[in-house]
Design a protein around this motif. Structure first.
Motif, mmCIF file in Angstrom:
data_model
loop_
_atom_site.group_PDB
_atom_site.id
_atom_site.type_symbol
_atom_site.label_atom_id
_atom_site.label_comp_id
_atom_site.label_asym_id
_atom_site.label_seq_id
_atom_site.Cartn_x
_atom_site.Cartn_y
_atom_site.Cartn_z
ATOM 1 N N LEU A 1 -1.204 -0.979 2.959
ATOM 2 C CA LEU A 1 -1.419 -0.414 4.292
ATOM 3 C C LEU A 1 -2.786 -0.750 4.864
ATOM 4 C CD1 LEU A 1 0.348 3.063 4.060
ATOM 5 C CD2 LEU A 1 1.203 0.907 4.964
ATOM 6 N N GLY B 1 -2.430 -4.255 6.045
ATOM 7 C CA GLY B 1 -1.470 -4.413 7.126
ATOM 8 C C GLY B 1 -1.849 -3.690 8.406
ATOM 9 N N ASN B 2 -2.430 -2.501 8.279
ATOM 10 C CA ASN B 2 -2.701 -1.665 9.443
ATOM 11 C C ASN B 2 -4.183 -1.439 9.710
ATOM 12 O OD1 ASN B 2 0.090 -1.361 9.535
ATOM 13 N ND2 ASN B 2 0.052 0.559 8.388
ATOM 14 N N GLY C 1 -6.135 2.575 10.872
ATOM 15 C CA GLY C 1 -4.707 2.685 11.132
ATOM 16 C C GLY C 1 -3.886 3.119 9.943
ATOM 17 N N SER C 2 -4.533 3.395 8.826
ATOM 18 C CA SER C 2 -3.833 3.812 7.608
ATOM 19 C C SER C 2 -4.213 5.249 7.263
ATOM 20 C CB SER C 2 -4.181 2.881 6.439
ATOM 21 O OG SER C 2 -3.864 1.544 6.743
ATOM 22 N N ALA D 1 0.465 8.431 5.566
ATOM 23 C CA ALA D 1 1.237 7.186 5.471
ATOM 24 C C ALA D 1 1.133 6.577 4.081
ATOM 25 C CB ALA D 1 0.756 6.196 6.526
ATOM 26 N N GLU E 1 4.186 5.868 1.558
ATOM 27 C CA GLU E 1 4.404 4.527 1.023
ATOM 28 C C GLU E 1 4.450 4.536 -0.503
ATOM 29 O OE1 GLU E 1 4.750 0.256 1.059
ATOM 30 O OE2 GLU E 1 4.974 1.729 2.672
#
Length: 221
Positions: free
Chosen positions: A30, A33-34, A38-39, A43, A47
């Motif tokens: 994450l 990716g984010n 953003g993580s 989340a 995950e």
């Protein structure tokens, strides 16, 4: 911004190593990716397939989890066994193994993504930048410093300032190829080009810090 645990941490049941590994894997996925902001911890818990309470029982906040994820990545790619001098083994062979592992790490998509993330976060969260450096690059430099100091005492190399030499070593291995990857200028080099680059760098480093011999035959006392 730090996401703090909703409950105070304290003693309890032994922590499940498998859940910790799942959390770290989820965090790596994450964060890359984010991005860091953003993580969320929610989340990451989802995950990893664990509850938020379980997540916070392993890591007190998002910054601690980020640092642990960076450290775990480096320890997986550059295990401690690489930094051990073995009796009768050429020191060049030791450096080649470290250089190859380090080169594969710095050109990996995970590492490039993480470096881009840290550059983007540098002005916003300098504390996070320091945490990243201490958990990853600084740990490698300290391991190299210890190894090169031992090589100096064993007269395998002439390294009166092992930390400076460690920085030289890492800079040689990263080279221009790492910067090209970082800015998206070029593709990842193939295995043959990478091997040739590593061998050239180790040969150059060995010449720069040439010692009396290249074979471990003493403990450095």
């Amino acid at each position: 911004m730090t996401e703090s645990s909703p409950v105070p941490s304290g003693p309890g049941r032994p922590k499940d190593p498998a859940k910790r590994e799942a959390i770290l894997a989820a965090a790596q996925t994450l964060f890359l990716g984010n991005g860091y902001e953003g993580s969320s911890m929610d989340a990451i818990a989802a995950e990893a397939g664990v509850s938020k309470l379980t997540l916070y029982s392993h890591f007190k906040d998002k910054e601690a989890l980020f640092g642990a994820a960076v450290k775990a990545t480096c320890e997986t790619r550059l295990p401690r066994r690489l930094f051990v001098l073995e009796h009768g083994r050429e020191f060049r062979s030791v450096l080649l193994d470290i250089a190859q592992a380090f080169h594969e790490l710095v050109i990996s998509p995970e590492s490039i993504g993480l470096h881009r993330l840290m550059v983007a976060m540098a002005a916003q969260n300098p504390t996070l930048s320091r945490m990243f450096f201490d958990a990853g690059p600084q740990k490698l430099l300290l391991d190299l410093e210890q190894l090169l100091d031992q090589a100096h005492r064993c007269q395998l190399l002439d390294v009166p300032e092992p930390m400076r030499a460690a920085e030289h070593f890492c800079s040689l291995i990263k080279g221009a190829a790492h910067f090209r990857l970082l800015i998206g200028y070029a593709e990842r080099p193939d295995a043959e080009d990478g091997k040739r680059h590593v061998e050239d760098c180790v040969a150059l480093f060995m010449r720069a810090y040439a010692g009396e011999t290249d074979t471990v035959d003493r403990t450095g006392s």
